[in-house]
Motif scaffolding. Structure first.
Motif, PDB file in Angstrom:
ATOM      1  N   GLU A 143      26.260  38.054  41.693  1.00 28.54           N
ATOM      2  CA  GLU A 143      26.788  36.707  41.472  1.00 28.54           C
ATOM      3  C   GLU A 143      28.225  36.553  41.966  1.00 28.54           C
ATOM      4  N   ALA A 144      28.890  37.646  42.276  1.00 26.87           N
ATOM      5  CA  ALA A 144      30.310  37.610  42.642  1.00 26.87           C
ATOM      6  C   ALA A 144      30.523  36.912  43.984  1.00 26.87           C
ATOM      7  N   LYS A 145      31.666  36.246  44.092  1.00 27.63           N
ATOM      8  CA  LYS A 145      32.036  35.548  45.326  1.00 27.63           C
ATOM      9  C   LYS A 145      33.226  36.194  46.020  1.00 27.63           C
ATOM     10  N   GLY A 146      33.929  37.076  45.335  1.00 24.32           N
ATOM     11  CA  GLY A 146      35.131  37.665  45.889  1.00 24.32           C
ATOM     12  C   GLY A 146      34.852  38.736  46.934  1.00 24.32           C
ATOM     13  N   VAL A 201      39.242  38.195  44.481  1.00 31.52           N
ATOM     14  CA  VAL A 201      38.839  39.310  43.621  1.00 31.52           C
ATOM     15  C   VAL A 201      37.931  38.793  42.504  1.00 31.52           C
ATOM     16  N   SER A 202      36.796  39.456  42.333  1.00 31.32           N
ATOM     17  CA  SER A 202      35.891  39.164  41.223  1.00 31.32           C
ATOM     18  C   SER A 202      36.027  40.272  40.185  1.00 31.32           C
ATOM     19  N   ILE A 203      36.328  39.889  38.946  1.00 35.10           N
ATOM     20  CA  ILE A 203      36.417  40.857  37.854  1.00 35.10           C
ATOM     21  C   ILE A 203      35.142  40.751  37.030  1.00 35.10           C
ATOM     22  N   ILE A 204      34.376  41.837  36.970  1.00 35.11           N
ATOM     23  CA  ILE A 204      33.077  41.828  36.307  1.00 35.11           C
ATOM     24  C   ILE A 204      33.187  42.547  34.966  1.00 35.11           C
ATOM     25  N   ASP A 249      37.481  50.972  51.514  1.00 36.00           N
ATOM     26  CA  ASP A 249      36.317  50.681  50.676  1.00 36.00           C
ATOM     27  C   ASP A 249      36.637  50.725  49.184  1.00 36.00           C
ATOM     28  N   ILE A 250      37.528  51.647  48.768  1.00 39.63           N
ATOM     29  CA  ILE A 250      37.825  51.849  47.349  1.00 39.63           C
ATOM     30  C   ILE A 250      39.314  52.139  47.190  1.00 39.63           C
ATOM     31  N   VAL A 251      39.903  51.616  46.121  1.00 38.44           N
ATOM     32  CA  VAL A 251      41.278  51.977  45.751  1.00 38.44           C
ATOM     33  C   VAL A 251      41.231  52.587  44.348  1.00 38.44           C
ATOM     34  N   PHE A 252      41.720  53.810  44.212  1.00 41.96           N
ATOM     35  CA  PHE A 252      41.745  54.517  42.930  1.00 41.96           C
ATOM     36  C   PHE A 252      43.121  54.373  42.291  1.00 41.96           C
ATOM     37  N   ALA A 253      43.149  53.991  41.002  1.00 41.26           N
ATOM     38  CA  ALA A 253      44.405  53.936  40.256  1.00 41.26           C
ATOM     39  C   ALA A 253      44.283  54.800  39.004  1.00 41.26           C
ATOM     40  N   ASN A 254      45.320  54.807  38.178  1.00 38.53           N
ATOM     41  CA  ASN A 254      45.342  55.642  36.979  1.00 38.53           C
ATOM     42  C   ASN A 254      45.047  54.816  35.729  1.00 38.53           C
ATOM     43  N   ARG A 255      44.927  55.508  34.585  1.00 42.12           N
ATOM     44  CA  ARG A 255      44.513  54.875  33.343  1.00 42.12           C
ATOM     45  C   ARG A 255      45.429  55.272  32.197  1.00 42.12           C
ATOM     46  N   MET A 256      45.672  54.320  31.319  1.00 45.50           N
ATOM     47  CA  MET A 256      46.398  54.587  30.076  1.00 45.50           C
ATOM     48  C   MET A 256      45.412  54.485  28.913  1.00 45.50           C
ATOM     49  N   THR A 257      45.349  55.523  28.091  1.00 51.27           N
ATOM     50  CA  THR A 257      44.493  55.497  26.907  1.00 51.27           C
ATOM     51  C   THR A 257      45.349  55.259  25.675  1.00 51.27           C
ATOM     52  N   HIS A 258      45.020  54.203  24.937  1.00 50.74           N
ATOM     53  CA  HIS A 258      45.729  53.893  23.694  1.00 50.74           C
ATOM     54  C   HIS A 258      44.871  54.383  22.530  1.00 50.74           C
ATOM     55  N   TYR A 302      36.878  47.896  44.418  1.00 53.28           N
ATOM     56  CA  TYR A 302      35.864  48.123  45.443  1.00 53.28           C
ATOM     57  C   TYR A 302      35.745  46.899  46.341  1.00 53.28           C
ATOM     58  N   THR A 303      35.340  47.101  47.584  1.00 52.60           N
ATOM     59  CA  THR A 303      34.912  45.962  48.373  1.00 52.60           C
ATOM     60  C   THR A 303      33.516  45.585  47.905  1.00 52.60           C
ATOM     61  N   ARG A 304      33.245  44.297  47.873  1.00 47.69           N
ATOM     62  CA  ARG A 304      31.914  43.871  47.449  1.00 47.69           C
ATOM     63  C   ARG A 304      30.868  44.359  48.453  1.00 47.69           C
ATOM     64  N   ALA A 305      31.274  44.512  49.714  1.00 49.67           N
ATOM     65  CA  ALA A 305      30.332  44.950  50.753  1.00 49.67           C
ATOM     66  C   ALA A 305      29.769  46.330  50.444  1.00 49.67           C
ATOM     67  N   ILE A 306      30.641  47.265  50.022  1.00 48.46           N
ATOM     68  CA  ILE A 306      30.141  48.622  49.757  1.00 48.46           C
ATOM     69  C   ILE A 306      29.256  48.627  48.522  1.00 48.46           C
ATOM     70  N   LEU A 307      29.531  47.759  47.554  1.00 44.36           N
ATOM     71  CA  LEU A 307      28.691  47.688  46.361  1.00 44.36           C
ATOM     72  C   LEU A 307      27.311  47.124  46.702  1.00 44.36           C
ATOM     73  N   LEU A 308      27.263  46.164  47.602  1.00 46.14           N
ATOM     74  CA  LEU A 308      25.972  45.617  48.020  1.00 46.14           C
ATOM     75  C   LEU A 308      25.164  46.671  48.779  1.00 46.14           C
ATOM     76  N   HIS A 309      25.847  47.479  49.596  1.00 46.45           N
ATOM     77  CA  HIS A 309      25.161  48.596  50.270  1.00 46.45           C
ATOM     78  C   HIS A 309      24.584  49.557  49.230  1.00 46.45           C
ATOM     79  N   ALA A 310      25.366  49.835  48.189  1.00 43.78           N
ATOM     80  CA  ALA A 310      24.910  50.761  47.141  1.00 43.78           C
ATOM     81  C   ALA A 310      23.698  50.200  46.404  1.00 43.78           C
ATOM     82  N   ILE A 311      23.701  48.904  46.130  1.00 42.09           N
ATOM     83  CA  ILE A 311      22.560  48.286  45.451  1.00 42.09           C
ATOM     84  C   ILE A 311      21.307  48.404  46.305  1.00 42.09           C
ATOM     85  N   GLY A 312      21.454  48.143  47.616  1.00 39.15           N
ATOM     86  CA  GLY A 312      20.316  48.301  48.521  1.00 39.15           C
ATOM     87  C   GLY A 312      19.810  49.730  48.554  1.00 39.15           C
TER      88      GLY A 312
END
Length: 348
Positions: A85-88, A5-8, A119-128, A175-185
């Protein structure tokens, strides 16, 4: 071991809070999981000590890499620089003034166990906030955990009736890095370049590109992102940001909407069910755009050809008239009447 996993983390002038964001990534716990991460801090041309803080972390932990950009390009282009630049195999986005809980990455990976071609996993958010904590569940009408497929993903993310911006931001998702690379293209193919300097709607813009290629997504009922509004207000109060004048912001937002329209007009979208959802999204955002101009002195009519600029009809009336096609017609008519009765003095 190569990172899974690459955290950007795109960062611009956040020296007082970026350390907390990086530290939250380094605290990740992987119980019974063979996984490793990398943290990519993309310094977006900061003029403060952001890169100094990031380099200090990188010196003491090899999982942290710093990607310096020569100039400020904005979150959209900075994230794309990190993706390249990500490797994950998977990518997680974190804003430089927020944090993720220590079980975040492990929870995403557990959700993927036994699932194929996600391709994508959606989770929830906590706002402080200063006074309270609020949990934002992206898909309250769905019985999580569940899966979404194809055009259904786009329809749920950009559903107009249950409009919720946290669904189409890049944070709080894996996200999978593959789908993000498709989006960039796809971005380069559609616009000829990676747009920089975008102000407003940049998350929606990138999601429009990403979701062209999403075939399967998972929705899980876990809080895996912490939005620190209190930190933003208190720790960043000494940071002087370059003000964006109303006219410049209007033109920036008009540019982003134009880029979205370019996606809607591409052949790939035109031949799919996504066309309908893209146009519905544009209607909603265009109305928000027009409504947001009501307190300013500059009004831009997005759909008016250049030849109309010489019209004797004030640009405010043209803009509000255009917004009538996107909903709330009664409010638009009232604004037009107030403007005319007051001889142009009332713009609300």
């Amino acid at each position: 071991m190569n990172p899974l996993v690459s955290i950007i983390i795109p960062a611009y002038n956040t020296q007082f809070v970026v350390g907390e964001a990086i530290a939250s990534c380094l605290r990740q716990e992987f119980v019974e999981l063979e996984a490793d991460i990398e943290i990519l801090l993309v310094d977006d041309g900061s003029s403060d000590g952001t890169i100094v803080v990031a380099n200090e972390f990188a010196t003491h932990d090899s999982r942290v890499r710093v990607i310096p950009l020569s100039k400020n390009v904005g979150t959209f282009a900075a994230r794309i620089a990190g993706i390249r630049e990500a490797k994950g195999e998977f990518v997680l986005f974190l804003d430089s003034d927020d944090v993720i809980p220590k079980h975040c990455v492990a929870a995403y990976l557990r959700a993927l166990h036994g699932e194929l071609d996600v391709d994508i996993v959606f989770a929830n958010r906590m706002t402080h906030s200063k006074d309270a904590q609020k949990i934002t569940r992206n898909f309250t009408h769905l019985a999580a955990p569940c899966a979404l497929f194809g055009a259904q993903i786009f329809a749920e993310v950009f559903a107009i009736k249950t409009w919720q911006s946290s669904r189409w931001t890049q944070t709080g998702k894996l996200y999978t890095r593959a789908i993000l690379l498709h989006a960039i293209g796809f971005v380069r193919e559609t616009w000829g370049e990676i747009p920089s300097g975008i102000v407003g709607f940049e998350d929606a813009l990138f999601s429009l590109a990403i979701l062209q290629f999403a075939q399967k997504a998972l929705v899980i009922d876990e809080i895996l992102y912490e939005y620190l509004w209190r930190n933003r207000a208190e720790k960043m109060r000494n940071i002087v940001e370059t003000p964006v004048v109303p006219h410049a912001r209007c033109m920036h937002e008009a540019r982003v909407i134009g880029l979205m329209q370019a996606i809607a007009d591409t052949q790939k979208v035109r031949n799919s069910a996504l066309c309908m959802h893209t146009n519905a999204l544009l209607q909603h955002i265009k109305y928000d755009y027009y409504a947001g101009q009501r307190h300013g002195d500059v009004f831009v009519a997005l759909d008016a050809p250049d030849s109309v600029q010489t019209s004797i009809v004030p640009i405010y009336l043209r803009a509000v008239a255009s917004s009538m096609r996107y909903g709330k017609r009664g409010r638009a008519i009232l604004r037009m009447l107030l403007f005319m009765i007051s001889l142009g003095r009332i713009r609300r």
